[in-house]
Design a protein around this motif. Structure first.
Motif, mmCIF file in Angstrom:
data_model
loop_
_atom_site.group_PDB
_atom_site.id
_atom_site.type_symbol
_atom_site.label_atom_id
_atom_site.label_comp_id
_atom_site.label_asym_id
_atom_site.label_seq_id
_atom_site.Cartn_x
_atom_site.Cartn_y
_atom_site.Cartn_z
ATOM 1 N N PRO A 4 9.533 14.479 38.725
ATOM 2 C CA PRO A 4 10.409 15.537 38.074
ATOM 3 C C PRO A 4 11.608 14.400 37.215
ATOM 4 O O PRO A 4 11.504 13.381 37.854
ATOM 5 C CB PRO A 4 11.394 16.267 39.189
ATOM 6 N N HIS A 7 17.857 11.237 37.720
ATOM 7 C CA HIS A 7 19.165 10.886 37.163
ATOM 8 C C HIS A 7 18.644 9.267 36.452
ATOM 9 O O HIS A 7 19.048 9.234 34.627
ATOM 10 C CB HIS A 7 20.016 10.097 37.605
ATOM 11 N N LEU A 10 16.956 10.078 32.926
ATOM 12 C CA LEU A 10 17.882 10.804 31.747
ATOM 13 C C LEU A 10 18.430 8.889 31.202
ATOM 14 O O LEU A 10 18.953 9.485 30.523
ATOM 15 C CB LEU A 10 18.693 12.289 33.000
ATOM 16 N N GLU A 11 19.162 8.231 32.472
ATOM 17 C CA GLU A 11 19.722 7.340 31.864
ATOM 18 C C GLU A 11 18.753 6.760 30.889
ATOM 19 O O GLU A 11 19.714 6.108 29.542
ATOM 20 C CB GLU A 11 20.257 6.733 32.606
ATOM 21 N N ASN A 14 18.358 7.836 27.589
ATOM 22 C CA ASN A 14 19.688 7.502 26.518
ATOM 23 C C ASN A 14 19.876 6.374 26.388
ATOM 24 O O ASN A 14 20.488 5.701 25.143
ATOM 25 C CB ASN A 14 20.568 8.277 27.291
ATOM 26 N N ASP A 37 12.342 19.969 31.869
ATOM 27 C CA ASP A 37 12.466 18.765 31.904
ATOM 28 C C ASP A 37 13.381 18.394 30.018
ATOM 29 O O ASP A 37 13.861 18.308 29.907
ATOM 30 C CB ASP A 37 12.151 17.624 32.143
ATOM 31 N N HIS A 40 15.941 20.456 29.667
ATOM 32 C CA HIS A 40 17.366 20.335 30.636
ATOM 33 C C HIS A 40 17.950 18.901 29.468
ATOM 34 O O HIS A 40 18.968 18.645 29.680
ATOM 35 C CB HIS A 40 16.859 19.741 31.870
ATOM 36 N N GLU A 43 19.740 20.133 26.671
ATOM 37 C CA GLU A 43 20.797 20.326 27.403
ATOM 38 C C GLU A 43 22.443 19.997 27.599
ATOM 39 O O GLU A 43 24.108 19.936 27.664
ATOM 40 C CB GLU A 43 20.507 21.944 28.268
ATOM 41 N N SER A 44 21.594 18.345 28.407
ATOM 42 C CA SER A 44 22.053 17.429 28.801
ATOM 43 C C SER A 44 22.983 16.559 27.247
ATOM 44 O O SER A 44 23.011 15.527 27.531
ATOM 45 C CB SER A 44 22.196 17.000 29.968
ATOM 46 N N PRO A 46 24.769 15.795 23.731
ATOM 47 C CA PRO A 46 26.088 16.143 22.478
ATOM 48 C C PRO A 46 25.130 17.183 21.279
ATOM 49 O O PRO A 46 24.311 16.067 21.291
ATOM 50 C CB PRO A 46 26.696 14.596 22.066
ATOM 51 N N PRO A 47 25.978 17.708 20.906
ATOM 52 C CA PRO A 47 25.540 18.399 19.590
ATOM 53 C C PRO A 47 24.837 17.286 18.313
ATOM 54 O O PRO A 47 22.709 17.563 18.232
ATOM 55 C CB PRO A 47 26.472 18.470 18.701
ATOM 56 N N PHE A 275 28.204 20.536 26.148
ATOM 57 C CA PHE A 275 28.724 19.911 24.952
ATOM 58 C C PHE A 275 28.289 20.896 23.654
ATOM 59 O O PHE A 275 28.183 20.639 22.393
ATOM 60 C CB PHE A 275 27.061 19.684 24.971
ATOM 61 N N LEU B 223 14.877 21.799 40.788
ATOM 62 C CA LEU B 223 13.577 21.818 40.480
ATOM 63 C C LEU B 223 12.850 23.020 40.874
ATOM 64 O O LEU B 223 12.339 23.808 39.720
ATOM 65 C CB LEU B 223 12.633 20.934 41.998
ATOM 66 N N ARG B 226 13.705 24.954 37.309
ATOM 67 C CA ARG B 226 13.161 24.774 36.098
ATOM 68 C C ARG B 226 12.015 24.222 36.361
ATOM 69 O O ARG B 226 11.566 25.102 34.852
ATOM 70 C CB ARG B 226 14.190 22.674 36.190
ATOM 71 N N HIS B 227 11.200 24.601 37.232
ATOM 72 C CA HIS B 227 10.064 25.016 37.055
ATOM 73 C C HIS B 227 9.426 26.519 37.966
ATOM 74 O O HIS B 227 8.072 26.363 37.741
ATOM 75 C CB HIS B 227 9.089 23.970 37.502
ATOM 76 N N GLN B 346 24.362 18.208 34.619
ATOM 77 C CA GLN B 346 24.088 18.324 33.136
ATOM 78 C C GLN B 346 25.151 16.776 32.312
ATOM 79 O O GLN B 346 25.076 16.330 31.689
ATOM 80 C CB GLN B 346 24.912 18.862 32.080
ATOM 81 N N GLU B 348 26.007 12.980 33.381
ATOM 82 C CA GLU B 348 25.734 11.452 33.617
ATOM 83 C C GLU B 348 26.626 10.637 32.696
ATOM 84 O O GLU B 348 27.909 11.448 31.603
ATOM 85 C CB GLU B 348 24.639 11.392 33.211
ATOM 86 N N SER B 350 26.048 8.719 31.331
ATOM 87 C CA SER B 350 25.746 7.987 29.336
ATOM 88 C C SER B 350 26.335 9.243 28.867
ATOM 89 O O SER B 350 26.462 9.127 27.297
ATOM 90 C CB SER B 350 24.003 8.387 29.433
ATOM 91 N N ASN B 351 26.591 10.887 28.785
ATOM 92 C CA ASN B 351 27.230 11.310 28.123
ATOM 93 C C ASN B 351 28.528 11.697 28.140
ATOM 94 O O ASN B 351 29.487 12.595 27.522
ATOM 95 C CB ASN B 351 26.241 12.847 28.073
ATOM 96 N N TRP B 354 30.893 11.162 25.370
ATOM 97 C CA TRP B 354 31.421 12.089 24.321
ATOM 98 C C TRP B 354 31.918 13.076 24.576
ATOM 99 O O TRP B 354 33.121 13.804 23.701
ATOM 100 C CB TRP B 354 29.967 12.671 24.243
ATOM 101 N N LEU B 355 32.222 13.470 25.986
ATOM 102 C CA LEU B 355 32.529 14.312 26.866
ATOM 103 C C LEU B 355 33.699 14.064 26.211
ATOM 104 O O LEU B 355 35.270 15.264 26.663
ATOM 105 C CB LEU B 355 32.489 14.654 28.273
ATOM 106 N N ARG B 358 35.513 14.857 23.052
ATOM 107 C CA ARG B 358 35.828 15.841 22.770
ATOM 108 C C ARG B 358 36.646 16.844 23.723
ATOM 109 O O ARG B 358 37.875 17.170 22.917
ATOM 110 C CB ARG B 358 34.181 16.683 22.899
#
Lengths: 449, 449
Positions: A4, A7, A10-11, A14, A37, A40, A43-44, A46-47, A275, B223, B226-227, B346, B348, B350-351, B354-355, B358
């Motif tokens: 799956p 983290h 995802l890092e 990015n 995934d 996800h 969704e995680s 920014p625009p 976001f 998990l 999501r799946h 969502q 992390e 890394s984002n 941005w958050l 915003r």
């Protein structure tokens, strides 16, 4: 073995995005990661990155990814497509997922999609679309496998083997009459252990739960939760089988329902997107701030009535927020418990008496306890016994008012068709502010007159 | 056909209880209603009626009802039983449900139950008990059906038919090596459509999700969500199959997790029982009120610093709650969105940039908007331009402070191992109160000096 999304991935993605290694990202988006995934990940983000990522998804995978996205995002991506792209993207989706998606699009697009389908699928889709999105009918899928009660287990097994595949989440065959009236279920687990020579009638389960197509989706969720269901038949008038609801869609309902209370109590939309862009966010929040400003001005108006008293004893201005704030905190505890109790279906008219009684007693007990503590602190601070007596009385009055309104508000609001999670906290704060300031400053006016 | 418990039945039962028609109630408790509904009925009742209802459940049905009750209630009922009754009540439960129940009981009772079991069950139970309750290992059941990859579909079907029953929620057979190493899954839906003569190896799915026994239960829930899983294999070191997790238990985790944010933000225990008795409730709530009292006194101390200014301009006392309250509302919106974003996985590092950006922009935009509105209202009310300028500046400062702390607090608290949902709102309120009063009264002291 597919692992799956975690983290570090995802890092990593990015980092790859930031350093512009787009080829690598594109590879992960189409094959390296599962569609859920990828969704996800989108969704995680920014625009701007969202659009970038979405454009990297190969057209063949778009439909798969799309179904895992939130409605808001589905809608914004689908609106960008022309009818042809859209039809290609959605053609492999389940009827229920497709219906959910379409419900958010203009009717011209809906008819375009309907026209592209074969007759059987179109009729199924139209049926699902004919029910509200938040009802069992709107949640159901039409991919049931039905059998007659009089065939043998062996015949049923051979019938299944004709299929090239059985829909996911199929844990039972549905037994129906010639006129599609629902009779019972035959769980696959039972089918597999039964003597091949006996008939389905002998092993099917008739004492099972059926869901009327008009049942609200939150009630469906409660049934699934309480009876540990994986799928359940949806029936229309005269018990005719219309389709089935599966646990994957119910899990979404449960998540949304639980989110709803949390988000509404802070004045946020349930589907508020973490976001969503600045202007959209600012506009939504402004409305809530405006509503709460009214509350704040009402509280100020109450304080304004006692300007003369405050001028005389400035300590009142220093202590008055304590009275309002303790009431607000106590009230929101009661309110939250009641709102959850309502969501779980535990709070009924028949047990309200007991609850109100308990909350009033709890308010009284905590009122006495904290009245004494706060009075002592206030007397020590301002070297004034009168102010201790005043604040103690005001705290008691406000905690009891908080208990009363925290218990009754959700009940009254629900009876009036207003969502307690949304309106409850604003009204409660208004009450505890007004009662708090009024009792504290009012008593002070009498004592210091 | 069995119909689910509905509102009118709940009302009916309560009426029967109130009028003392206990025979009728007893009949419904043992047969008329499904065990899950009996459990719901017990949970929806005040303490005394709970005991009355529980005592009406026949001993044969106790175990069935018990597994649907919350831990708190399970514990209180189990503690009343002697070892013999307890063993009789729990003997038909699933290993995972039994492990969950036992985890809340004294170790003497655990060993008593363990001693009553046969060796295989005991070993299974001990294995589940060896993992934390909130891990995949603690959530798993050991009732897997395993097959070897080299047998044929036909052999697998015949092997299944030997079983008198297949455990509920079995949607896949697990394919393992001779040493119990997990290789893949064979969904029943695929088993049923495959050519009986080919081997399992040819149709099994190896690209599937496996869950390490140490994974936190909230990650397991993500998990499954999501799946769209119904069951998934749990593996230990070297990929050895230990058991499986099923969606019914995951739904409970999802419900608890979502409840957790809602309840914690109001300072309530996740498993706070809607109907827990007065004294228990009062004690739990008192702690939260005490913590919030500290916040309130800090705010008062800030106001106390400006007593002289308030004495000069009493309008300040009238308007100051508006500044604090708008900050609190705006901050709690940001905080709630962040806490939900964290729960959904969502948010992390890394984002975060941005958050934060915003939220600061949203704070600035709404700050300007509401500063203008509030300033106009204040000027009209008190016929004083200075007070308008002061409150406008204070509102802007506080909304930006609210955006900053609402965004950063959940991140910092999580990094320090503190639950943002529990501590976030108290700390946030302290910040917006202090900044609100300090900026408003501080600016006033400068302007009116």
């Amino acid at each position: 073995m597919a692992q799956p999304l975690n983290h570090s991935q995802l890092e990593y993605l990015n980092a790859a995005l930031n350093s512009g290694e787009l080829q690598q990202v594109r590879r992960m988006m189409n094959g390296g990661l599962k569609p859920a995934d990828v969704a996800h990940l989108i969704e995680s983000s920014p625009p701007k990155i969202r659009t970038l990522l979405w454009n990297m998804v190969d057209q063949d995978n778009e439909g798969e990814v799309l179904q895992y996205l939130s409605f808001d995002l589905q809608e914004s991506f689908l609106r960008e497509m022309n009818a042809e792209e859209l039809i290609a993207a959605v053609e492999h989706l389940d009827i229920d997922d497709l219906a959910d998606m379409l419900q958010h699009l203009p009717s011209t697009i809906i008819s375009e999609v309907l026209r592209s389908m074969d007759q059987q699928d179109r009729e199924r889709l139209e049926q699902v679309l004919s029910y509200p999105e938040d009802s069992a009918g709107g949640l159901m899928n039409t991919d049931t496998i039905t059998v007659r009660a009089d065939i043998s287990i062996d015949t049923a097994l051979r019938y299944l083997r004709w299929h090239s595949e059985i829909p996911a989440m199929t844990d039972s065959l549905f037994v129906v009459s010639r006129k599609d009236v629902f009779i019972g279920i035959l769980p696959l687990t039972r089918l597999l252990v039964s003597d091949p020579n006996i008939s389905i009638r002998e092993v099917m389960i008739t004492d099972t739960i059926t869901i009327p197509a008009t049942m609200p989706d939150t009630d469906v969720a409660k049934l699934f939760e309480r009876h540990d269901l994986v799928s359940a038949p949806v029936v229309g008038d005269d018990n005719v089988l219309l389709g089935r609801i599966t646990i994957d869609d119910v899990v979404d309902v449960i998540r949304e329902e639980s989110d709803h209370s949390l988000m509404s109590m802070a004045g946020l939309d349930d589907d508020a997107d973490t976001f969503s862009p600045t202007l959209k966010t600012a506009r939504r929040r402004a409305v809530w701030l405006g509503i709460n400003l009214i509350t704040a001005f009402i509280a100020s108006a109450v304080i304004g009535m006692f300007e003369a008293t405050i001028q005389k004893v400035v300590a009142l201005a220093v202590l008055m927020p304590i009275v309002a704030s303790m009431g607000g905190i106590a009230g929101s505890q009661t309110l939250t418990l009641m709102i959850r109790g309502q969501a779980l279906g535990q709070v009924e008219r028949s047990n309200m008496g007991w609850l109100l009684n308990r909350e009033l007693l709890v308010g009284l007990l905590n009122g006495v306890l904290w009245a004494v503590v706060i009075a002592c602190l206030a007397m020590l601070w301002f070297k004034d016994i009168t102010i201790g007596i005043i604040i103690a009385s005001a705290i008691m009055i406000n905690l009891i008012a908080a208990a009363l309104s925290g218990t009754m508000l959700p009940l009254l609001l629900k009876a009036w068709g207003i969502d307690p999670a949304l309106a409850g906290s604003v009204i409660l704060t208004t009450i505890t502010d007004v009662v708090g300031f009024m009792s504290f400053l009012g008593l002070a006016t009498i004592f210091y007159a």
